[in-house]
Scaffold this active site. Structure first.
Site, PDB file in Angstrom:
ATOM      1  N   GLU A 193       5.845  -8.860  -1.345  1.00  0.00           N
ATOM      2  CA  GLU A 193       4.854  -9.698  -1.421  1.00  0.00           C
ATOM      3  C   GLU A 193       4.868 -10.821  -1.192  1.00  0.00           C
ATOM      4  O   GLU A 193       3.798 -11.586  -0.816  1.00  0.00           O
ATOM      5  CB  GLU A 193       4.103  -8.992  -2.876  1.00  0.00           C
ATOM      6  CG  GLU A 193       3.673  -7.609  -2.987  1.00  0.00           C
ATOM      7  CD  GLU A 193       2.528  -7.209  -2.033  1.00  0.00           C
ATOM      8  OE1 GLU A 193       2.188  -8.025  -1.296  1.00  0.00           O
ATOM      9  OE2 GLU A 193       1.982  -5.903  -2.125  1.00  0.00           O
TER      10      GLU A 193
HETATM   11  C1  BLG Z   1      -4.309  -3.910  -1.542  1.00  0.00           C
HETATM   12  C2  BLG Z   1      -4.832  -3.646  -2.777  1.00  0.00           C
HETATM   13  C3  BLG Z   1      -5.251  -2.092  -2.819  1.00  0.00           C
HETATM   14  C4  BLG Z   1      -6.689  -2.284  -1.764  1.00  0.00           C
HETATM   15  C5  BLG Z   1      -5.895  -2.617  -0.578  1.00  0.00           C
HETATM   16  O1  BLG Z   1      -5.392  -3.954  -0.661  1.00  0.00           O
HETATM   17  O2  BLG Z   1      -3.965  -5.371  -1.358  1.00  0.00           O
HETATM   18  N1  BLG Z   1      -3.703  -3.585  -3.717  1.00  0.00           N
HETATM   19  C6  BLG Z   1      -3.291  -4.273  -4.722  1.00  0.00           C
HETATM   20  O3  BLG Z   1      -4.122  -5.366  -5.154  1.00  0.00           O
HETATM   21  C7  BLG Z   1      -1.942  -4.236  -5.334  1.00  0.00           C
HETATM   22  O4  BLG Z   1      -5.766  -1.922  -4.170  1.00  0.00           O
HETATM   23  O5  BLG Z   1      -6.815  -0.630  -1.799  1.00  0.00           O
HETATM   24  S1  BLG Z   1      -8.404  -0.311  -2.120  1.00  0.00           S
HETATM   25  O6  BLG Z   1      -8.682  -0.824  -3.450  1.00  0.00           O
HETATM   26  O7  BLG Z   1      -8.463   1.139  -2.149  1.00  0.00           O
HETATM   27  O8  BLG Z   1      -9.401  -0.964  -1.234  1.00  0.00           O
HETATM   28  C8  BLG Z   1      -7.100  -2.557   0.589  1.00  0.00           C
HETATM   29  O9  BLG Z   1      -8.088  -3.507   0.358  1.00  0.00           O
HETATM   30  C9  BLG Z   1      -1.975  -6.409  -1.120  1.00  0.00           C
HETATM   31  C10 BLG Z   1      -3.189  -5.677  -0.529  1.00  0.00           C
HETATM   32  C11 BLG Z   1      -3.433  -6.599   0.590  1.00  0.00           C
HETATM   33  C12 BLG Z   1      -2.236  -7.384   1.044  1.00  0.00           C
HETATM   34  N2  BLG Z   1      -1.396  -7.393  -0.003  1.00  0.00           N
HETATM   35  C13 BLG Z   1      -0.802  -5.960  -1.803  1.00  0.00           C
HETATM   36  O10 BLG Z   1       0.018  -5.121  -0.720  1.00  0.00           O
HETATM   37  C14 BLG Z   1      -2.641  -8.604   1.710  1.00  0.00           C
HETATM   38  O11 BLG Z   1      -2.669  -9.648   0.898  1.00  0.00           O
HETATM   39  N3  BLG Z   1      -2.963  -8.564   3.158  1.00  0.00           N
HETATM   40  C15 BLG Z   1      -2.952  -9.714   3.501  1.00  0.00           C
HETATM   41  C16 BLG Z   1      -1.665 -10.374   4.408  1.00  0.00           C
HETATM   42  S2  BLG Z   1      -2.140 -11.814   5.189  1.00  0.00           S
HETATM   43  O12 BLG Z   1      -2.288 -12.802   4.337  1.00  0.00           O
HETATM   44  O13 BLG Z   1      -3.259 -11.797   6.024  1.00  0.00           O
HETATM   45  O14 BLG Z   1      -0.882 -12.293   6.157  1.00  0.00           O
END
Ligand code: BLG
Length: 486
Positions: free
Chosen positions: A314
């Site tokens: 993360e």
């Molecule tokens: C996750 C949330 C989920 C959520 C999904 O997004 O975050 N997880 C956490 O907060 C731990 O709860 O599911 S939902 O509640 O059912 O919608 C979907 O919205 C986080 C993710 C998103 C991801 N990292 C943890 O893995 C993220 O930041 N992606 C973007 C990457 S970048 O910046 O574009 O490169």
């Protein structure tokens, strides 16, 4: 005249009968190596105690050579008995001893210099010898650059053989050989600047790069070479033929490739830069947060190393990390998730880790019962990243394709479709960046593997300090109990 010739014929007849009898008796007295293995019910194998061959981890005996040779013993229907040699000279010497080991499985390069001491099987891995130097020093690029450097290699190794050949052309070349060290020691000595250079095989580096942040490849030292198993020299090919047939089968059925991926695949997944960056962060960043990982793991009954692996994926263990989408903190919680998990300050690493631990356990509980371990853990990680709703969509698409919605291998193939309109338009929750959880899970599994190797099981409950980092094969600890990650 006639009587004499009858006498002669009879004599010849008797002699041949006696000859055949002697031959039979001889055969009965000298069973083949394969027959001996079968009658003993044990395959005795000599190896080296090192990360690329044989070592103890938290699940007991392991290592590439160990696993491969264990399968060979299974195929023969016999028990495996492992012994280790302190150095390569000892290993080759023991092969020829009466009642010595039946075979050597020790990452051995098949070289001309070794032919008087061993017979080699079919090859099972190609490796390239590489000159290793320390980052920050001037990078050698050709054999002449080895002159005047402190160069140490394993005594009796194929690399020592290569250097002896090179010295014929470059008499000023000086190097040392040691039988008191293993490959991991050579890498550590380069990493710490105790020697300038060493020469090791590419598979050894792939396996060990994550422990030694400062070691780098200077250049490939000659062509790729074959690793093979070895038996005693001689005419008895009975066991060798079985070894060849086994290696051929392992190649055809893909089990050899899977083993290679598991042991030497880190660098494929992380890249060399990723591997040594991980090693650096392991020493510099993880110790700051390890206590929090352990505490939250204890509270929520999960393996702390899995939490640490999530945290690395993360944020590279950085508490102020922020994504383009506004997700924040060491465990990258969305605002909504943070609120639901009772996290008031997402940038506080202790809180972030606690929130992440609580959330991964929560999403895992929501998964259908039909998903069994270990897939259950991989699905939980995917849900952590993409959300349970989207994951469910991907499972439905998987089922519609005739694949198994309870198997991670199948669902991960379909997940990227959530980003394509033709597919997401048919789903309940619609568009999602479906490729992201696939990388997410793959990377975390890799970090988790590495973390389980480098942390000493008997030190559970104590902090990782640099001195506690465990390089497999160097520290011979007794096997602890198997832990389930989540
Ligand atoms: C996750 C949330 C989920 C959520 C999904 O997004 O975050 N997880 C956490 O907060 C731990 O709860 O599911 S939902 O509640 O059912 O919608 C979907 O919205 C986080 C993710 C998103 C991801 N990292 C943890 O893995 C993220 O930041 N992606 C973007 C990457 S970048 O910046 O574009 O490169």
């Amino acid at each position: 005249m006639f009587a004499q010739s009858v006498f002669r014929t009879r004599c010849a007849c008797w002699l041949s009968v006696i000859g055949i009898l002697l031959l039979l008796v001889g055969c009965a007295e000298e069973p083949s190596t394969l027959e001996r293995v079968q009658s003993e019910g044990t395959l005795r194998v000599i190896t080296r105690n090192s990360p690329a061959t044989y070592f103890q981890d938290r699940n007991g005996e392991t290592g590439f050579e160990y696993e491969l040779v264990n399968r060979f013993a299974d195929d023969l229907g016999v028990e495996l008995q492992i012994e280790t040699a302190d150095n390569l000279d000892e290993l080759f010497a023991s092969l020829s001893k009466p009642n010595g080991p039946h075979l050597a499985a020790a990452g051995l390069v098949e070289s001309d210099g070794r032919l008087p001491y061993a017979r080699f099987s079919a090859p099972y891995l190609q490796v390239t010898p590489q000159v290793i130097y320390r980052n920050g020093q001037q990078r050698p690029t050709r054999p002449e650059d080895l002159i005047g450097k402190r160069l140490l290699v394993l005594k009796g190794s194929s690399h020592a053989e290569q250097l002896a050949t090179l010295k014929l052309q470059l008499p000023e070349l000086a190097y040392e050989e040691s039988s008191a060290v293993e490959v991991v020691d050579l890498l550590r000595m380069v990493d710490e600047g105790q020697i300038d250079l060493t020469l090791i095989d590419s598979n050894e580096l792939a396996m060990n790069q994550v422990y030694f942040p400062n070691v780098r490849v200077a250049f490939d030292f000659g062509d790729a070479q074959n690793l093979a198993w070895a038996t005693a020299p001689g005419e008895d090919l009975s066991l060798l033929n079985e070894m060849d047939a086994f290696i051929q089968r392992a190649q055809t059925n893909g089990s050899l490739q899977r083993l290679k991926d598991r042991y030497y695949g880190h660098v494929d997944v992380l890249g060399y830069v990723g591997a040594y960056t991980f090693a650096k962060h392991l020493q510099q960043r993880l110790p700051r947060y390890e206590k929090h990982f352990r505490e939250s793991a204890q509270t929520h009954q999960v393996d702390w190393r899995l939490l640490a692996a999530i945290g690395y994926q993360e944020s590279l263990w950085q508490p102020t990390a922020t994504s383009k989408t506004g997700v924040r903190g060491l465990m990258m919680l969305t605002l909504r998730t943070a609120q639901a998990m009772g996290v008031s300050d997402r940038l506080n690493p202790k809180q972030s880790i606690e929130g992440g631990a609580k959330y991964i356990v929560h999403v895992k509980k929501q998964l259908p019962e039909s998903i069994q371990e270990p897939d259950r853990t991989w699905f939980a990680l995917a849900a952590y990243n993409v959300g349970g709703g989207h994951l469910e969509d991907a499972r439905k698409l998987t089922e519609a394709e005739g694949l198994d919605p309870n198997k991670w291998l199948d669902v991960q193939k379909i997940l990227p479709r959530l980003a394509q309109k033709q597919w997401y338009s048919k789903t309940r929750y619609g568009y999602a960046r479906g490729g992201e959880p696939v990388h997410f899970v793959r990377n975390i599994r890799r970090y988790y593997d590495i973390l389980t190797w480098v942390t000493q099981p008997q030190l559970e409950g104590s902090q990782i300090a640099d001195s506690n980092l465990h390089v497999p094969g160097v520290n011979k600890t007794p096997p602890p109990e198997e832990l389930s990650p989540l």
